[in-house]
Design a protein around this motif. Sequence first.
Motif, short mmCIF file in Angstrom:
data_model
loop_
_atom_site.label_atom_id
_atom_site.label_comp_id
_atom_site.label_asym_id
_atom_site.label_seq_id
_atom_site.Cartn_x
_atom_site.Cartn_y
_atom_site.Cartn_z
N UNK A 175 -1.50 -7.34 5.58
CA UNK A 175 -0.60 -7.41 6.71
C UNK A 175 0.10 -6.08 6.94
N UNK A 176 0.08 -5.63 8.19
CA UNK A 176 0.81 -4.43 8.56
C UNK A 176 2.30 -4.74 8.58
N UNK A 177 3.10 -3.79 8.18
CA UNK A 177 4.55 -4.00 8.18
C UNK A 177 5.12 -3.75 9.55
N UNK A 220 7.19 5.24 3.78
CA UNK A 220 7.25 3.86 3.29
C UNK A 220 5.88 3.21 3.46
N UNK A 221 5.57 2.23 2.64
CA UNK A 221 4.28 1.55 2.78
C UNK A 221 4.09 0.99 4.19
N UNK A 222 2.87 1.09 4.69
CA UNK A 222 2.59 0.60 6.03
C UNK A 222 2.00 -0.80 6.05
N UNK A 227 0.87 -1.17 0.00
CA UNK A 227 0.00 0.00 0.00
C UNK A 227 0.91 1.22 0.00
N UNK A 228 1.16 1.75 -1.19
CA UNK A 228 2.13 2.84 -1.34
C UNK A 228 1.47 4.19 -1.09
N UNK A 229 2.29 5.13 -0.62
CA UNK A 229 1.86 6.51 -0.48
C UNK A 229 3.06 7.40 -0.73
N UNK A 230 2.84 8.69 -0.83
CA UNK A 230 3.91 9.61 -1.18
C UNK A 230 4.70 10.13 0.02
#
Length: 117
Positions: free
Chosen positions: A115-117, A53-55, A47-50
């Motif tokens: 899954x949460x990172x 880092x992805x969460x 789950x990318x965002x600007x």
Amino acid sequence: MFPKVYRTIHTTAVAAIVDTRIGRQGEVSPTEQRPYITWQMVTGQPYENLSSAPGADFTTVQLDCYHATDAGAEQLAVAVRAALDSVLICNRVVLNRRDPDTKLYRVGMEADFIDQR
């Protein structure tokens, strides 16, 4: 990225049918005692965002339930579905046939793990 598949599906109902014969990427040999479950990751993406880092990761996993009888394969698939449903993991049947190599009945399912990172 690496979902907790074994921990999620190894419930009392599933263990009553397969014990611990659940393996990633074919770790359970076709000559192993039957029935058994194999699983593999089909797709995955973060789950990318600007802003950081992805969460979390979204991963689709295929689970294959093998049994000597058609009714047994269905019973095993129902137990796996119940395990997935109990933790709110979306799932669907994608395959229901007799395996030409092993001659075992096979129900294939896909499940979407977040899954949460």
